[in-house]
Design a protein around this motif. Structure first.
Motif, PDB file in Angstrom:
ATOM      1  N   THR A  26       0.828  -1.201   0.000  1.00 19.77           N
ATOM      2  CA  THR A  26       0.000   0.000   0.000  1.00 19.77           C
ATOM      3  C   THR A  26       0.866   1.256   0.000  1.00 19.77           C
ATOM      4  O   THR A  26       0.597   2.218  -0.722  1.00 19.77           O
ATOM      5  N   ASP A  27       1.929   1.241   0.787  1.00 23.45           N
ATOM      6  CA  ASP A  27       2.851   2.377   0.824  1.00 23.45           C
ATOM      7  C   ASP A  27       3.523   2.591  -0.527  1.00 23.45           C
ATOM      8  O   ASP A  27       3.682   3.731  -0.975  1.00 23.45           O
ATOM      9  N   MET A  28       3.914   1.493  -1.177  1.00 25.02           N
ATOM     10  CA  MET A  28       4.557   1.595  -2.494  1.00 25.02           C
ATOM     11  C   MET A  28       3.587   2.168  -3.525  1.00 25.02           C
ATOM     12  O   MET A  28       3.958   3.017  -4.330  1.00 25.02           O
ATOM     13  N   VAL A  29       2.347   1.707  -3.507  1.00 29.02           N
ATOM     14  CA  VAL A  29       1.344   2.203  -4.455  1.00 29.02           C
ATOM     15  C   VAL A  29       1.119   3.699  -4.234  1.00 29.02           C
ATOM     16  O   VAL A  29       1.069   4.484  -5.185  1.00 29.02           O
ATOM     17  N   ALA A  30       1.006   4.098  -2.972  1.00 29.97           N
ATOM     18  CA  ALA A  30       0.806   5.520  -2.665  1.00 29.97           C
ATOM     19  C   ALA A  30       1.983   6.348  -3.145  1.00 29.97           C
ATOM     20  O   ALA A  30       1.811   7.428  -3.716  1.00 29.97           O
ATOM     21  N   GLN A  31       3.198   5.861  -2.945  1.00 32.49           N
ATOM     22  CA  GLN A  31       4.397   6.585  -3.379  1.00 32.49           C
ATOM     23  C   GLN A  31       4.427   6.712  -4.895  1.00 32.49           C
ATOM     24  O   GLN A  31       4.740   7.774  -5.434  1.00 32.49           O
ATOM     25  N   ASN A  32       4.099   5.633  -5.605  1.00 32.81           N
ATOM     26  CA  ASN A  32       4.079   5.674  -7.069  1.00 32.81           C
ATOM     27  C   ASN A  32       3.022   6.641  -7.570  1.00 32.81           C
ATOM     28  O   ASN A  32       3.237   7.359  -8.543  1.00 32.81           O
ATOM     29  N   THR A  33       1.877   6.679  -6.909  1.00 34.35           N
ATOM     30  CA  THR A  33       0.814   7.603  -7.297  1.00 34.35           C
ATOM     31  C   THR A  33       1.276   9.033  -7.122  1.00 34.35           C
ATOM     32  O   THR A  33       1.068   9.879  -7.993  1.00 34.35           O
ATOM     33  N   GLN A  34       1.940   9.337  -6.021  1.00 31.13           N
ATOM     34  CA  GLN A  34       2.457  10.685  -5.790  1.00 31.13           C
ATOM     35  C   GLN A  34       3.494  11.058  -6.852  1.00 31.13           C
ATOM     36  O   GLN A  34       3.503  12.183  -7.352  1.00 31.13           O
ATOM     37  N   ASN A  35       4.354  10.111  -7.211  1.00 26.80           N
ATOM     38  CA  ASN A  35       5.361  10.381  -8.241  1.00 26.80           C
ATOM     39  C   ASN A  35       4.706  10.656  -9.583  1.00 26.80           C
ATOM     40  O   ASN A  35       5.152  11.515 -10.334  1.00 26.80           O
ATOM     41  N   GLN A  36       3.638   9.903  -9.902  1.00 28.53           N
ATOM     42  CA  GLN A  36       2.943  10.124 -11.161  1.00 28.53           C
ATOM     43  C   GLN A  36       2.295  11.503 -11.183  1.00 28.53           C
ATOM     44  O   GLN A  36       2.333  12.197 -12.189  1.00 28.53           O
ATOM     45  N   VAL A  37       1.713  11.910 -10.067  1.00 32.18           N
ATOM     46  CA  VAL A  37       1.093  13.231  -9.999  1.00 32.18           C
ATOM     47  C   VAL A  37       2.150  14.310 -10.184  1.00 32.18           C
ATOM     48  O   VAL A  37       1.948  15.267 -10.933  1.00 32.18           O
ATOM     49  N   ARG A  38       3.299  14.151  -9.535  1.00 31.50           N
ATOM     50  CA  ARG A  38       4.382  15.124  -9.689  1.00 31.50           C
ATOM     51  C   ARG A  38       4.839  15.197 -11.139  1.00 31.50           C
ATOM     52  O   ARG A  38       5.064  16.268 -11.682  1.00 31.50           O
ATOM     53  N   ARG A  39       4.994  14.031 -11.768  1.00 33.24           N
ATOM     54  CA  ARG A  39       5.430  13.980 -13.162  1.00 33.24           C
ATOM     55  C   ARG A  39       4.407  14.648 -14.069  1.00 33.24           C
ATOM     56  O   ARG A  39       4.753  15.423 -14.946  1.00 33.24           O
ATOM     57  N   GLN A  40       3.107  14.340 -13.858  1.00 26.92           N
ATOM     58  CA  GLN A  40       2.071  14.931 -14.682  1.00 26.92           C
ATOM     59  C   GLN A  40       2.038  16.442 -14.509  1.00 26.92           C
ATOM     60  O   GLN A  40       1.868  17.179 -15.463  1.00 26.92           O
ATOM     61  N   THR A  41       2.215  16.907 -13.282  1.00 25.65           N
ATOM     62  CA  THR A  41       2.223  18.336 -13.020  1.00 25.65           C
ATOM     63  C   THR A  41       3.393  18.995 -13.734  1.00 25.65           C
ATOM     64  O   THR A  41       3.239  20.046 -14.350  1.00 25.65           O
ATOM     65  N   HIS A  42       4.562  18.384 -13.665  1.00 25.22           N
ATOM     66  CA  HIS A  42       5.739  18.929 -14.336  1.00 25.22           C
ATOM     67  C   HIS A  42       5.532  18.921 -15.853  1.00 25.22           C
ATOM     68  O   HIS A  42       5.838  19.905 -16.527  1.00 25.22           O
ATOM     69  N   GLU A  43       5.006  17.829 -16.388  1.00 25.29           N
ATOM     70  CA  GLU A  43       4.765  17.751 -17.828  1.00 25.29           C
ATOM     71  C   GLU A  43       3.750  18.805 -18.258  1.00 25.29           C
ATOM     72  O   GLU A  43       3.930  19.450 -19.290  1.00 25.29           O
ATOM     73  N   GLU A  44       2.716  18.976 -17.466  1.00 21.45           N
ATOM     74  CA  GLU A  44       1.692  19.962 -17.797  1.00 21.45           C
ATOM     75  C   GLU A  44       2.288  21.361 -17.836  1.00 21.45           C
ATOM     76  O   GLU A  44       2.002  22.135 -18.744  1.00 21.45           O
ATOM     77  N   SER A  45       3.143  21.699 -16.878  1.00 19.89           N
ATOM     78  CA  SER A  45       3.741  23.033 -16.877  1.00 19.89           C
ATOM     79  C   SER A  45       4.671  23.214 -18.082  1.00 19.89           C
ATOM     80  O   SER A  45       4.772  24.312 -18.628  1.00 19.89           O
ATOM     81  N   THR A  46       5.327  22.139 -18.504  1.00 20.95           N
ATOM     82  CA  THR A  46       6.172  22.208 -19.698  1.00 20.95           C
ATOM     83  C   THR A  46       5.328  22.471 -20.933  1.00 20.95           C
ATOM     84  O   THR A  46       5.686  23.297 -21.776  1.00 20.95           O
ATOM     85  N   TYR A  47       4.191  21.787 -21.042  1.00 19.80           N
ATOM     86  CA  TYR A  47       3.298  22.020 -22.185  1.00 19.80           C
ATOM     87  C   TYR A  47       2.773  23.449 -22.169  1.00 19.80           C
ATOM     88  O   TYR A  47       2.673  24.094 -23.205  1.00 19.80           O
ATOM     89  N   GLN A  48       2.439  23.957 -20.992  1.00 14.15           N
ATOM     90  CA  GLN A  48       1.935  25.326 -20.890  1.00 14.15           C
ATOM     91  C   GLN A  48       2.990  26.316 -21.369  1.00 14.15           C
ATOM     92  O   GLN A  48       2.690  27.237 -22.123  1.00 14.15           O
ATOM     93  N   TRP A  49       4.220  26.118 -20.938  1.00 15.45           N
ATOM     94  CA  TRP A  49       5.317  27.001 -21.351  1.00 15.45           C
ATOM     95  C   TRP A  49       5.508  26.916 -22.856  1.00 15.45           C
ATOM     96  O   TRP A  49       5.622  27.939 -23.538  1.00 15.45           O
ATOM     97  N   ASN A  50       5.557  25.710 -23.392  1.00 16.63           N
ATOM     98  CA  ASN A  50       5.765  25.537 -24.838  1.00 16.63           C
ATOM     99  C   ASN A  50       4.659  26.226 -25.633  1.00 16.63           C
ATOM    100  O   ASN A  50       4.931  26.889 -26.644  1.00 16.63           O
ATOM    101  N   ASN A  51       3.422  26.063 -25.202  1.00 13.55           N
ATOM    102  CA  ASN A  51       2.300  26.698 -25.903  1.00 13.55           C
ATOM    103  C   ASN A  51       2.355  28.216 -25.764  1.00 13.55           C
ATOM    104  O   ASN A  51       2.039  28.944 -26.708  1.00 13.55           O
ATOM    105  N   PHE A  52       2.753  28.687 -24.593  1.00 16.91           N
ATOM    106  CA  PHE A  52       2.885  30.121 -24.364  1.00 16.91           C
ATOM    107  C   PHE A  52       3.903  30.716 -25.337  1.00 16.91           C
ATOM    108  O   PHE A  52       3.640  31.727 -25.991  1.00 16.91           O
TER     109      PHE A  52
END
Length: 105
Positions: A26-52
């Motif tokens: 359960t701890d591993m799944v939670a950690q992986n989920t947090q990492n995915q959210v961080r990655r998605q957030t970082h990717e989203e900000s990169t897309y926003q910058w590129n589009n800007f």
């Protein structure tokens, strides 16, 4: 869970229970989920910058600047930390004209 079980066997941890396995899993799944959210957030900000930047370069207003990328970065700096949409608009140029006038042709 198999990874955790093999790790326990390798370290000769005979005290590991099914409950421990479930807790670790359960701890591993939670950690992986947090990492995915961080990655998605970082990717989203990169897309926003590129589009800007793409939208700024496509703007007629950008033609009057020598270092377009620097101007876009200055404008982005103001936009990225606000609750407003992360989209380029020509009114940003007039709003922050004092900061970017140095880069006019």
């Amino acid at each position: 869970m198999a990874i955790i079980k093999r790790r326990a066997e390798t370290t000769h941890d005979n005290q590991l229970t099914v409950g421990d396995l479930l807790k670790l899993y359960t701890d591993m799944v939670a950690q992986n989920t947090q990492n995915q959210v961080r990655r998605q957030t970082h990717e989203e900000s990169t897309y926003q910058w590129n589009n800007f930047v793409k939208d700024f370069y496509a703007s007629r207003v950008s033609a009057q600047y020598t270092n377009k990328l620097k101007v876009a970065a200055i404008l982005w700096h103001h936009v990225k930390n606000t609750p407003q949409s992360k989209i380029y608009h020509d009114n940003l140029v007039s709003k922050y004209a004092e900061e970017i006038n140095y880069f006019k042709k």
